[in-house]
Enzyme design. Structure first.
Site, PDB file in Angstrom:
ATOM      1  N   ASP A 182      -1.708  -6.195   8.744  1.00  0.00           N
ATOM      2  CA  ASP A 182      -2.612  -5.092   8.419  1.00  0.00           C
ATOM      3  C   ASP A 182      -3.886  -5.729   7.850  1.00  0.00           C
ATOM      4  O   ASP A 182      -3.867  -6.364   6.798  1.00  0.00           O
ATOM      5  CB  ASP A 182      -1.934  -4.177   7.387  1.00  0.00           C
ATOM      6  N   TRP A 233       0.861  -1.192   0.000  1.00  0.00           N
ATOM      7  CA  TRP A 233       0.000   0.000   0.000  1.00  0.00           C
ATOM      8  C   TRP A 233       0.896   1.241   0.000  1.00  0.00           C
ATOM      9  O   TRP A 233       1.885   1.283   0.752  1.00  0.00           O
ATOM     10  CB  TRP A 233      -0.897  -0.024   1.237  1.00  0.00           C
ATOM     11  N   LYS A 237     -13.909  -0.071   5.499  1.00  0.00           N
ATOM     12  CA  LYS A 237     -14.488  -0.762   4.341  1.00  0.00           C
ATOM     13  C   LYS A 237     -15.628  -1.689   4.760  1.00  0.00           C
ATOM     14  O   LYS A 237     -16.708  -1.634   4.194  1.00  0.00           O
ATOM     15  CB  LYS A 237     -13.440  -1.611   3.613  1.00  0.00           C
TER      16      LYS A 237
HETATM   17  C1  LMR Z   1      -6.813   2.661  -0.556  1.00  0.00           C
HETATM   18  O1  LMR Z   1      -5.779   1.967  -0.568  1.00  0.00           O
HETATM   19  O2  LMR Z   1      -7.349   3.077  -1.590  1.00  0.00           O
HETATM   20  C2  LMR Z   1      -7.469   2.974   0.761  1.00  0.00           C
HETATM   21  O3  LMR Z   1      -6.830   2.295   1.793  1.00  0.00           O
HETATM   22  C3  LMR Z   1      -7.612   4.419   0.996  1.00  0.00           C
HETATM   23  C4  LMR Z   1      -6.313   5.086   1.355  1.00  0.00           C
HETATM   24  O4  LMR Z   1      -6.271   5.706   2.417  1.00  0.00           O
HETATM   25  O5  LMR Z   1      -5.339   4.995   0.605  1.00  0.00           O
END
Ligand code: LMR
Length: 402
Positions: free
Chosen positions: A210, A129, A245
Site C-alpha cells: 500500500d 491503517w 496526498k
Molecule cells: C488517513 O489515514 O488519515 C487517511 O488515509 C485518510 C483516511 O481515509 O483514513
C-alpha cells in the site's frame, strides 16, 4: 425491514473529523486526517495541478472511460513506482488500472482476490491503517495481524515481525506499507526490506504494497524502494497507489492498482478479471482527477515543478517533527525523541487513549484514538500550545497513575 438496525460506530478517523468540524472552540487543533496543511492551516494546491486544470479545461470529454480507466494515466502512475526503465514495461508482465484513490484500489484488489479465489487470508501489520481490515473483510477475506512495533511502541520489532512472517501459510497475502507506515511512521530500513522480501519469496506469500504517501518519507525515489525490490525479485505482487496526498487531490479520488505477473499471458487473463471486479463495483472511474495527474506527469516542466513542491512539503514535515519533538523534550520527562525519527505524515505519539481524550476534551487538540497524529497539521501558531497541552496531560496521567 429496517427495524433491526443498530447504529454503526463512528469511523475512528473520518468520523472524528466530523466531530472536529462541530467543535466551536477557536483554538482547536486538527491533527486527525492524513492531509498536508500549509503554515496557514490550508490544503495548498500544487502550482503544477493549477496549470494542469487550465490546460485540460477545454479538453474534458463526457463519455465513459474504459472499465480500467485511462491507460496513459495508469502507465505513468506505474512508472512512478517502478521507474520508466523497469524491464516489466518491455516484457508486458504487468497490469494497471485506475482506481478511486488508494482505498478504492485496495477494494478492487480485495474483490479480485476473493472472486478469483487467489487467497483467503490477508496478513497485516499490528497496528495498521484503521480501514485496512474493513476493506478486505467487506470482500469476504479474513484478516490476521503480525507484530510490527516494539514493546516500547517506538521502533520496529524486526525480529518479531520476521519470525511471524516465517510462520504464515504459503499462499496467503501480506499487506505492507510501501513507505511512511500508517499509523506509526516507522519503516523498515533497506536491508530489513530485503530480508522481508526474502521471507515472502521463500514462503511463497503474495505481497500487497500500500503506497499512499510516496514522496513524504525519504523522497520520491527512495520511498518506492520496496516496490522496486519486489518487482525485481518476485514474479507476482500487487501495489496500490494513491495520489490523494502527493498531488493534494483528496476529494478527486485518484489512485491506481498495479499487478505484477509472471508473464504477459498471465497479465492478459488477470486484466480481464480485474475489469470484471471493477465493473461489478463502480463500473468505471471518473476522468478529471486522473487527467490532472496525467497532465502533470507527462509534461517535463510541470513534473519538475510538482516534484520540487512535494519535496519542500516533505522537508517542512521533517522540520516540524524535529521542532515538535524538541519542544516536548523541553517540557516533559517523557522520551519523545522517536517522533523526530519517524517518517511521513504520521507520528505514533505513544499517548494512551485516556490521554488522547483529555487532550481533545480539555484542550481541543484532536489526535486519532490510537495516539496517531498528523504532523502535517502542525504550524507556528499551534505547535507550542499542542506541546504544552501534551506535557500537562502526560504529567497529570503520570501523577494519577502513581
Ligand atoms: C488517513 O489515514 O488519515 C487517511 O488515509 C485518510 C483516511 O481515509 O483514513
Amino acid at each position: 425491514m429496517f427495524e433491526h438496525l443498530t447504529t454503526a460506530p463512528d469511523d475512528p478517523i473520518l468520523g472524528l473529523n466530523e466531530k472536529f468540524k462541530q467543535d466551536q472552540r477557536p483554538h482547536r487543533v486538527n491533527l486527525i486526517v492524513g492531509v498536508y496543511q500549509d503554515e496557514t492551516g490550508e490544503i495548498p494546491e500544487f502550482q503544477a495541478v493549477s496549470e494542469a486544470r487550465r490546460r485540460i479545461n477545454t479538453n474534458v470529454k463526457a463519455n465513459y472511460l474504459g472499465i480500467d480507466g485511462d491507460p496513459a494515466y495508469s502507465k505513468l502512475a506505474s512508472e512512478l513506482l517502478l521507474g520508466a526503465e523497469s524491464p516489466r514495461f518491455r516484457t508486458g508482465n504487468w497490469v494497471a488500472a485506475q482506481s478511486l484513490g488508494g482505498t478504492g484500489g485496495l477494494r478492487v484488489v480485495a474483490d479480485f482476490l476473493a472472486r478469483c479465489q487467489v487467497t483467503t487470508t490477508i496478513w497485516h501489520t499490528n497496528p495498521t491503517w484503521v480501514n485496512h481490515q474493513s476493506i478486505f473483510n467487506a470482500a469476504g477475506l479474513q484478516t490476521k495481524a503480525f507484530p510490527y512495533l516494539d514493546a516500547a511502541g517506538k521502533g520496529l520489532d524486526f525480529v518479531g515481525m520476521l519470525a511471524a512472517l516465517e510462520q504464515i501459510p504459503s499462499g496467503d497475502a501480506v499487506l505492507l506499507h510501501g513507505c511512511c507506515h500508517n499509523p506509526t511512521g516507522v519503516d523498515p530500513s533497506p536491508d530489513q526490506w530485503q530480508a522481508i522480501i526474502d521471507v515472502l519469496k521463500q514462503r511463497r506469500l503474495l505481497p500487497i504494497l500500500d503506497c499512499a504517501y510516496q514522496g513524504f518519507g525519504d523522497g520520491l525515489e527512495a520511498d518506492v524502494l520496496a516496490c522496486r525490490l519486489v518487482s525485481q525479485q518476485m514474479d507476482e505482487a500487487v501495489i496500490v497507489q494513491s495520489f490523494s496526498k502527493n498531488f493534494s487531490l483528496y476529494n478527486q479520488r485518484v489512485g491506481a492498482v498495479l499487478f505484477l505477473t509472471k508473464d504477459q499471458l498471465q497479465a492478459n487473463t488477470l486484466r480481464s478479471q480485474v475489469k470484471a471486479a471493477i465493473r461489478a463495483n463502480y463500473s468505471n472511474p471518473p476522468q478529471y482527477g486522473a487527467a490532472l495527474v496525467r497532465t502533470v506527469l507527462a509534461d517535463t516542466e510541470l513534473r519538475a515543478n510538482w516534484q520540487n513542491e512535494l519535496e519542500s512539503m516533505r522537508l517542512r514535515i521533517a522540520t516540524l517533527r524535529r521542532r515538535f519533538s524538541a519542544s516536548l523534550q523541553e517540557k516533559c520527562d517523557h522520551d519523545f525523541s522517536h517522533i523526530a525519527k519517524q517518517s511521513g505524515m504520521f507520528s505514533f505519539s505513544g499517548l494512551t487513549p485516556e490521554q488522547v481524550t483529555h487532550l481533545r476534551d480539555e484542550f481541543g487538540i484532536y489526535f486519532v484514538g490510537n495516539g496517531r497524529m498528523n504532523v502535517a497539521g502542525l504550524n507556528e501558531s499551534n505547535l507550542e500550545v499542542t506541546t504544552r497541552a501534551i506535557a500537562e496531560v502526560v504529567g497529570r496521567c503520570a501523577v494519577s497513575a502513581s
